[in-house]
Scaffold this motif. Structure first.
Motif, short mmCIF file in Angstrom:
data_model
loop_
_atom_site.label_atom_id
_atom_site.label_comp_id
_atom_site.label_asym_id
_atom_site.label_seq_id
_atom_site.Cartn_x
_atom_site.Cartn_y
_atom_site.Cartn_z
N TYR A 25 0.80 -1.21 0.00
CA TYR A 25 0.00 0.00 0.00
C TYR A 25 0.83 1.26 0.00
CZ TYR A 25 0.43 -1.18 4.95
OH TYR A 25 0.90 -1.56 6.16
N GLU A 74 -6.86 -7.98 -5.07
CA GLU A 74 -7.52 -6.78 -4.55
C GLU A 74 -6.55 -5.65 -4.80
OE1 GLU A 74 -8.93 -3.92 -1.27
OE2 GLU A 74 -6.93 -4.75 -1.65
N ILE A 75 -7.05 -4.41 -4.78
CA ILE A 75 -6.20 -3.27 -5.13
C ILE A 75 -4.83 -3.31 -4.46
CG2 ILE A 75 -5.97 -0.77 -4.81
CD1 ILE A 75 -8.89 -0.49 -5.54
N SER A 76 -4.79 -3.68 -3.19
CA SER A 76 -3.52 -3.65 -2.46
C SER A 76 -2.99 -5.03 -2.11
CB SER A 76 -3.70 -2.85 -1.16
OG SER A 76 -4.23 -1.59 -1.42
N VAL A 104 -7.43 6.86 -4.11
CA VAL A 104 -7.69 5.49 -3.69
C VAL A 104 -7.31 5.33 -2.22
CG1 VAL A 104 -5.42 4.68 -4.47
CG2 VAL A 104 -7.27 3.04 -4.22
N THR A 105 -8.12 4.59 -1.51
CA THR A 105 -7.76 4.22 -0.15
C THR A 105 -6.79 3.05 -0.28
OG1 THR A 105 -10.00 4.75 0.46
CG2 THR A 105 -8.70 3.56 2.09
N ALA A 106 -5.58 3.25 0.22
CA ALA A 106 -4.57 2.22 0.02
C ALA A 106 -4.93 0.97 0.80
CB ALA A 106 -3.21 2.75 0.48
N LYS A 107 -5.24 1.18 2.06
CA LYS A 107 -5.37 0.04 2.94
C LYS A 107 -6.83 -0.18 3.26
CE LYS A 107 -2.95 -1.58 7.03
NZ LYS A 107 -2.00 -1.19 8.06
N CYS A 108 -7.40 -1.24 2.74
CA CYS A 108 -8.82 -1.43 2.96
C CYS A 108 -9.06 -2.72 3.72
CB CYS A 108 -9.58 -1.42 1.65
SG CYS A 108 -11.31 -1.06 1.88
N TYR A 109 -8.17 -3.06 4.63
CA TYR A 109 -8.50 -4.22 5.44
C TYR A 109 -8.77 -3.82 6.87
CZ TYR A 109 -3.42 -4.53 4.58
OH TYR A 109 -2.13 -4.29 4.36
#
Lengths: 397, 600
Positions: A198, A245-247, B553-558
């Motif tokens: 990220y 997934e994106i990251s 973009v939201t980098a971290k989506c967890y």
């Protein structure tokens, strides 16, 4: 536990270990400095919380993933982690294939402890490497250095962890795209199976956020961020890592089951302060989504458990509009994308027209089976796309 | 009431020269207010906005009883005047209702343009002028110099100028004595048919439009039927009375008196300032002179920021109109802004007041399009039409004459700034006439301007170029031919009606260029490239590009906290709803005012 009820669903369990050696200046997850007396009390409380949740929910769930996150779980003694895992195991239905992940920081990984954890059933480890470059680590004010990062991966491998994930960061000030690429190459050489990648983001309320606001730190601009991301995606693919997934990138079969459960509307329980839970039911094709989360303060959390009060700060039950928004947010970020029928009623109107324009400028792909999938270019502007699409969906309904 | 013991007067003063404070002192000296009410506010300004801006927007009146040194009890009617150029017609009506006027000048500031033009108005109507120098207690006061300039201006003796401090109460009673002494009692015939002039009108939710009047001839009482000369409508009088700090009913109003008439008049538009009221049973033959049906000079579109709120906005404007007869509005539709209104105002201040009142009343944001004047187009075949929205201006073609309103402006300033004033006035297409010295340190410059050039920010510019010393006033002159063109703004090829403006041909190039570059700053980067162009007819003058966004973009989506992410999206959706969409381009509200902000 050994008897299962008739209608059970798969679920994930998250355990939040809210301690860190020191707080990273970009991080906005909940954590407090490590303190021995608090740790003992915390462990005690977690046991209680797991037990009381199991009385309510265990009968209807099979736990497929367990995730120890934080904070820094690995700063707890391995025995304590095992103890907590065992209490989950004894209170909930667990299968042999349950994915059990430990989040660890490179400086707190030792051979003895990892051995113990592996034996106790942990089968996946996610190491917060961030970068193999000391200059980056210094900027991020991480406790570990590049050698410790390399070493941590090797220790995990030597103690029998086949499923290793590392976190890497890009778009760190003064980081070159070459450095970001070489980080990935190192990961590939080490044969890690999963990479979470990220871009450094300034979160409001963090020290980094303030530095950026005050102009003391400048993060790479949008164009540079995009360059980083596009190069990284290409590199990862060439090394055999699939973007799911994106990251998140993984060798086939090594995707993180725990995160997928979050994103695909599975049930999950979050224990510990700030732990988030969701209980999802589907009756006659109608989803019922209930979310609730714990107080974001260790002391209050402990006090609540001790006095047998609820640790839940807030609870919400989603309406249809909120469910559609979340689905759009969560699914579009994934490489499998979202089925157009999931979010749109009318297949011919302006939504369709808009999608085709987005496809025309290369942000999305519309597959023959009518799914919307983000391209790498689209992924860098995902939030903007989601916002624009969400406006069309909601105004159409 | 014995006419000989009535004195009707007003106060001519520049903003902040102490008119309201002096009025307060009068109210105290005549025991028109009780102790507790004192000092809570300046009594004459009873509208929030007026107090906030420190100016009086609408004229009011107050009746005071004063026992003079000669032993008689006098009835003093102070009729307040609006303090801004937009309301000069109202000022003239308020002055006509009086026999005398106090000329109040700040001892540290000297005479200002507004004061001067109101003074000329008062002299034109043969009012007795009592010169007063206020704020003599200030360290910066220069009483001898200001006295001298007043004497030069109105040809009085130094001894006739009363130095006062309204704040400290110094010499205030002297002023009242002078009023009694030299302001003539009202003329008029008690036995003639009733005639009264409306100098103001307010709307009361329960009792309708209430005209404030100066009775010239005859008398009026409850039960009489009144008629308005301008519209021939008749109404039964329900109540008459005079104004203290609120309305005080009385049996009748007679020649020379000032008061109000309640007759259940539905609409303020029927109680026009300057109109004459008479009695239906014994009507006067002729109205009092000087009535004008005033017309708006400045026009602007008003739209709800959120298109769904059109109905609420309409209700708010309807309500505002009840109290503001000079506000004119008609529904209009803009491709960019949706449903809204084209509104006409007396001037820029009036426009600002309406906009501010509206956003308070309506409790939600509104978008105001750039103000413009009314243009007159004449075709080859002598067909003429007026245009109050730039979008209706035909493209450049042979055989079309375009005219625009001009004004005669007086700019007063210390002589040091003449150069600056001339420079900015030339930039605004000002036609210079003459310069006069009012005193050694004050000059007045006379100019003709196209109204459109000074309604934007000319006054602000003037103030900043003269360190706040200059003041401005203007009178309407009439239409004159100008070489004007319509400047269109195109976003990705689509013309945006709400951004269209009319400019002089010589300025079009520069204006178009600046507007495009301003818009480039204000329009956020979006998924697609945004091309902004300015054009006259088919000819593009300038072009700017907003490059597509590369990262959002939201980098971290967890983590399981999905709610936070959804809420963020919900907030962003709300923000986006506030934008206006042209084609597929989102345009923030500020962009529609960009035209105002650019340096002309």
């Amino acid at each position: 536990m050994n008897s299962k009820s008739q209608s059970f669903k798969s679920a994930g369990i998250y355990i939040h270990i809210p301690f860190c050696v020191s707080k990273c200046h970009y991080c906005d997850f909940y954590s407090v400095p490590k303190a021995e007396n608090l740790i003992a009390e915390f462990i005690d409380c977690i046991h209680s919380e797991i037990e009381s949740a199991s009385l309510r929910f265990a009968k209807e769930c099979e736990v497929n993933t367990i995730y120890f996150g934080g904070g820094t779980p690995s700063i707890l003694p391995a025995e304590s982690l095992v103890e907590i895992l065992n209490s989950v195991k004894s209170d909930f239905f667990i299968s042999d294939s349950t994915e059990i992940t430990l989040e660890a920081n490179p400086e707190s990984v030792t051979t003895d402890e990892l051995k113990l954890l592996r034996q106790a059933g942990f089968n996946r480890i996610s190491i917060g490497v961030q970068s193999f470059e000391n200059k980056d680590l210094l900027f991020l004010r991480r406790v570990h250095d590049s050698d410790q990062a390399l070493n941590a991966v090797k220790v995990a491998q030597n103690t029998g962890f086949a499923n290793i994930s590392i976190d890497l960061m890009f778009a760190i000030p003064e980081q070159s795209i070459d450095t970001a690429i070489s980080n990935i190459e190192k990961a590939a050489t080490l044969e890690v199976k999963h990479i979470s990648l990220y871009g450094l983001t300034s979160e409001p309320g963090t020290p980094l956020g303030k530095s950026v606001e005050d102009g003391l730190v400048t993060l790479p601009d949008g164009d540079r961020y995009a360059d980083f991301y596009l190069n990284i995606c290409d590199k990862l693919r060439s090394l055999g890592y699939q973007k799911y997934e994106i990251s998140n990138f993984a060798k086939p079969g090594y995707e993180c089951g725990h995160n997928l459960n979050y994103w695909n509307y599975g049930t999950y329980f979050g224990f510990g302060p700030s732990g988030h839970s969701a209980i999802i039911d589907c009756n006659q094709n109608r989803l019922r989504v209930e979310r609730f989360w714990n107080i974001r303060d260790l002391q209050t959390y402990i006090k609540c458990i001790r006095s047998e009060e609820s640790t839940v700060e807030t609870k919400e039950i989603l309406n249809d509009k909120q469910i559609r928004l979340e689905k759009l947010q969560l699914q579009l970020r994934q490489q499998c994308g979202i089925a157009i029928t999931e979010i749109m009623m009318d297949k011919t109107g302006s939504f369709r027209e808009y999608l085709e324009i987005l496809a025309g400028i290369g942000h999305v792909i519309i597959t023959p089976d009518e799914r919307i999938i983000l391209t790498d270019e689209g992924a860098v502007v995902a939030d903007e796309l989601i916002l624009n699409l969400s406006n069309l969906i909601i105004t159409q309904s | 009431m014995n006419k000989d013991l009535i004195r009707n007067f007003s106060i001519i003063a520049h903003i902040d020269h102490g008119k309201s404070t002096l009025a307060d002192r009068f109210l105290e000296l005549t025991h028109s207010i009780t102790g507790k009410m004192k000092y809570c506010k300046q009594m004459l300004d009873d509208m929030d906005l007026e107090q906030e801006r420190g100016i009086t927007i609408k004229a009011h009146a107050v009746r005071m009883e004063y026992q003079a040194a000669d032993g008689h009890n006098y009835l003093l009617n102070l009729i307040d005047t609006p303090g801004h150029v937009d309301f000069s017609y109202e000022v003239s009506r308020s002055l006509v209702a009086c026999e005398g006027a106090l000329l109040v000048v700040d001892a540290s500031q000297g005479i200002e343009a507004q004061t001067l033009s109101n003074l000329y108005l008062a002299l034109e109507h043969d009012l007795t002028i009592i010169p007063v120098i206020n704020k003599i207690d200030l360290p910066a006061a220069n009483v001898p110099a200001v006295t001298q300039s007043i004497c030069d201006l109105i040809g009085v003796d130094e001894s006739e100028v009363i130095p006062i401090s309204a704040k400290m109460g110094t010499n205030v009673e002297k002023v009242l004595e002078r009023i009694v002494e030299i302001v003539p009692p009202p003329k008029g015939d008690k036995t003639a048919p009733f005639r009264a002039m409306i100098f103001d009108s307010v709307f009361d939710t329960y009792r309708g439009a209430v005209p404030y009047v100066r009775v010239v001839d005859g008398e009026i009482k409850k039960g009489d039927w009144i008629e308005f000369f301008s519209n021939d409508k008749t109404y039964e009088v329900d109540e008459v009375g005079y104004l203290r700090l609120k309305k005080v009913p009385c049996e009748k109003l007679t020649a020379g008196e000032v008061g109000y008439i309640i007759a259940n008049v539905r609409n303020v538009a029927d109680t026009k300032v300057g109109d004459t009221i008479t009695v239906a049973s014994n009507p006067a033959d002729t109205p009092l002179p000087g009535f004008k049906d005033i017309k708006p000079m400045v026009f602007s579109g008003i739209y709800p920021a959120d298109s769904d709120d059109y109905v609420q906005l309409r209700d708010a404007i309807d309500k505002l109109k009840l109290n503001d007869a000079s506000l004119i509005y008609t529904p209009e539709t803009s491709a960019a802004l949706g449903f809204g209104f084209r509104c006409g105002f007396l001037g820029l201040l009036h426009m600002e007041i309406v906009q501010e009142r509206l956003s308070r009343e309506y409790e939600s944001s509104i978008i105001n399009t750039v103000p413009n004047v009314e243009y007159r187009i004449t075709y080859d075949n002598d067909e003429t039409k007026t245009i109050d929205n730039p979008i209706n201006m035909p493209p450049p073609a042979r055989g079309i004459t375009i005219e625009e309103p001009f004004v005669r402006a007086n700019v007063i300033s210390p002589p040091d700034y003449i150069g600056n004033i001339m420079k900015i006035s030339m930039e605004r297409r000002g036609v210079y006439h003459t310069t006069e010295y009012l005193s050694t340190d004050r000059v007045v410059l006379h100019y003709d301007f196209p109204l459109s050039e000074i309604i934007f920010d000319y006054y602000d510019k003037l103030k900043s170029l003269t360190r706040g010393y200059a003041s401005l006033d203007y009178d309407y002159l009439g239409y004159r031919e100008s070489d004007l063109v319509r400047l269109d703004i195109l976003i990705n090829g689509d013309p945006v009606d709400a951004l269209c403006s009319i400019v002089h041909r010589d300025k079009a190039q520069r204006h178009g260029k600046m507007l495009c570059s301003k818009l480039r700053e204000l329009i956020p980067r979006q998924l697609f490239e945004v091309v902004i162009q300015s054009a006259i007819g088919n000819k593009v003058i300038s072009r700017e590009v907003v490059k597509p966004i590369r990262k959002n973009v939201t980098a971290k989506c967890y983590g399981g906290d999905i709610t936070r992410k959804r809420k963020l999206l919900e907030r962003q959706r709300e923000g986006k709803r506030r934008m206006k969409t042209v084609g597929r381009v989102d345009i923030p509200q500020e962009a529609f005012l960009a035209v105002l902000k650019i340096d002309r």
